[in-house]
Design an enzyme around this catalytic site. Structure first.
Site, PDB file in Angstrom:
ATOM      1  N   LYS A  65       2.242  77.780  67.578  1.00 41.77           N
ATOM      2  CA  LYS A  65       2.846  77.689  68.839  1.00 41.77           C
ATOM      3  C   LYS A  65       3.647  78.702  69.563  1.00 41.77           C
ATOM      4  O   LYS A  65       3.314  78.786  70.753  1.00 41.77           O
ATOM      5  CB  LYS A  65       3.500  76.421  68.849  1.00 41.77           C
ATOM      6  CG  LYS A  65       2.798  74.984  68.742  1.00 41.77           C
ATOM      7  CD  LYS A  65       3.891  73.773  68.767  1.00 41.77           C
ATOM      8  CE  LYS A  65       3.728  73.243  70.178  1.00 41.77           C
ATOM      9  NZ  LYS A  65       4.225  71.881  70.222  1.00 41.77           N
ATOM     10  N   ASP A  96       4.376  70.159  76.716  1.00 43.84           N
ATOM     11  CA  ASP A  96       5.526  69.075  75.876  1.00 43.84           C
ATOM     12  C   ASP A  96       6.517  68.422  76.750  1.00 43.84           C
ATOM     13  O   ASP A  96       7.054  67.159  76.678  1.00 43.84           O
ATOM     14  CB  ASP A  96       6.275  69.621  74.746  1.00 43.84           C
ATOM     15  CG  ASP A  96       5.108  70.192  73.564  1.00 43.84           C
ATOM     16  OD1 ASP A  96       4.134  69.303  73.434  1.00 43.84           O
ATOM     17  OD2 ASP A  96       5.060  71.177  72.791  1.00 43.84           O
TER      18      ASP A  96
END
Ligand code: ATR
Length: 278
Positions: free
Chosen positions: A70, A107
């Protein structure tokens, strides 16, 4: 017969066995009758760049990115959204014509949408928020809360310096409190969120009492296994409104699905049940 291939997307990580993303993408593909495919790909870290290049060449629309890539993806993307740059991580890459890679982070969006869906009456501007934890998930949550207009954010983390770094990166509305004072701060908070792994199955419960919190406080989790963590149990016992962590996982995928498969999908009770049952 058409010579146009069905749209393809994937989730990449290493290891990849734990991911629930294929379950939700396949549910939506099915539900909306879309002839597309979404597959999990375990990509060894040493093959990361070449693997991504292959997927782009094969015509994939893009990929979701999970552990351990990520943060690393920001360095190889040709362009990075402001929110991914701020969070310092991306959970989605889109392959653009001409071979360029765009990195984004949904997110924080997933977090906000989940709170909105589970507690539509929550007023972000009503008062301070206490964020427990200062890792990757906390970075996304803090940026989402700031965007929602929360006036003040207090971060408590076991390792204080990490909380300080997160506060420093986010300006004057964000400050640090002692990990052991989080329960005291709960008194003034209108929103409390756990972003640590504590409370997850196999982990100790979060050692923070929210007994002092007022009746207007919303208590949220990013942990979704179990769905009702000890923190949420504690909150419910005090009559507080709660937000479980499952919806963040589901909502962060909505813009990805929309972009790759052309339909903005719904997060409904059936999808929640399906993902929980996995
Ligand atoms: P993620 O990307 O999922 O947020 P992370 O970056 O490893 O994962 O962050 C994990 C968070 O859980 C951190 O806030 C971590 O605290 P530290 O910064 O002190 O490590 C917190 N955490 C994990 N185990 C913990 C424990 N036993 N007690 C207190 N905090 C814990």
């Amino acid at each position: 017969m058409s010579d146009v291939s069905p749209p393809l997307a994937a989730v990449i990580g290493w290891p990849i066995g734990h991911t629930k993303s294929p379950v939700l993408f396949r549910y939506w593909l099915d539900r909306y009758g879309i002839n597309g495919h979404y597959i999990p790909i375990g990509l060894r870290p040493e093959s990361f760049e070449s693997g991504l290049g292959s997927l782009a060449n094969l015509g994939f629309q893009g990929v979701n990115v999970t552990i351990p890539f990520k943060e690393k993806v920001l360095a190889i993307a040709h362009s990075v959204s402001d929110r991914a740059a701020l969070i310092g991580a991306a959970n989605v890459l889109s392959f653009k014509p001409g071979g360029t890679i765009f990195a984004d982070n949904t997110d924080g969006y997933g977090f906000s949408e989940n709170v909105r869906q589970q507690q539509p009456d929550w007023d972000p501007k009503a008062g301070p928020a206490v964020v427990l934890g200062a890792g990757g998930a906390a970075r996304a949550v803090v940026s989402a809360l700031l965007k929602e207009g929360v006036p003040e954010i207090l971060i408590a983390n076991r390792t204080r310096q990490r909380a300080q770094n997160l506060a420093d990166a986010n300006g004057a509305r964000v400050s640090v409190i002692d990990w052991n004072s989080a329960g005291i701060a709960a008194k003034e908070a209108r929103f409390i969120v756990n972003t640590t792994s504590l409370g997850m199955t196999g982990q100790p419960p979060l050692p923070v009492s929210i007994e002092a919190a007022s009746g207007q406080t919303v208590v949220a989790e990013i942990v979704y296994s179990p769905l009702e963590t000890p923190l949420l149990k504690q909150a419910k016992a005090h009559g507080l409104r709660t937000v479980d962590g499952l919806g963040m996982l589901l909502h962060q995928a909505v813009p990805c699905f929309h972009q790759w498969f052309g339909v903005r999908p719904d997060v409904d009770a059936e999808l929640r049940k399906l993902v929980l049952g996995e």
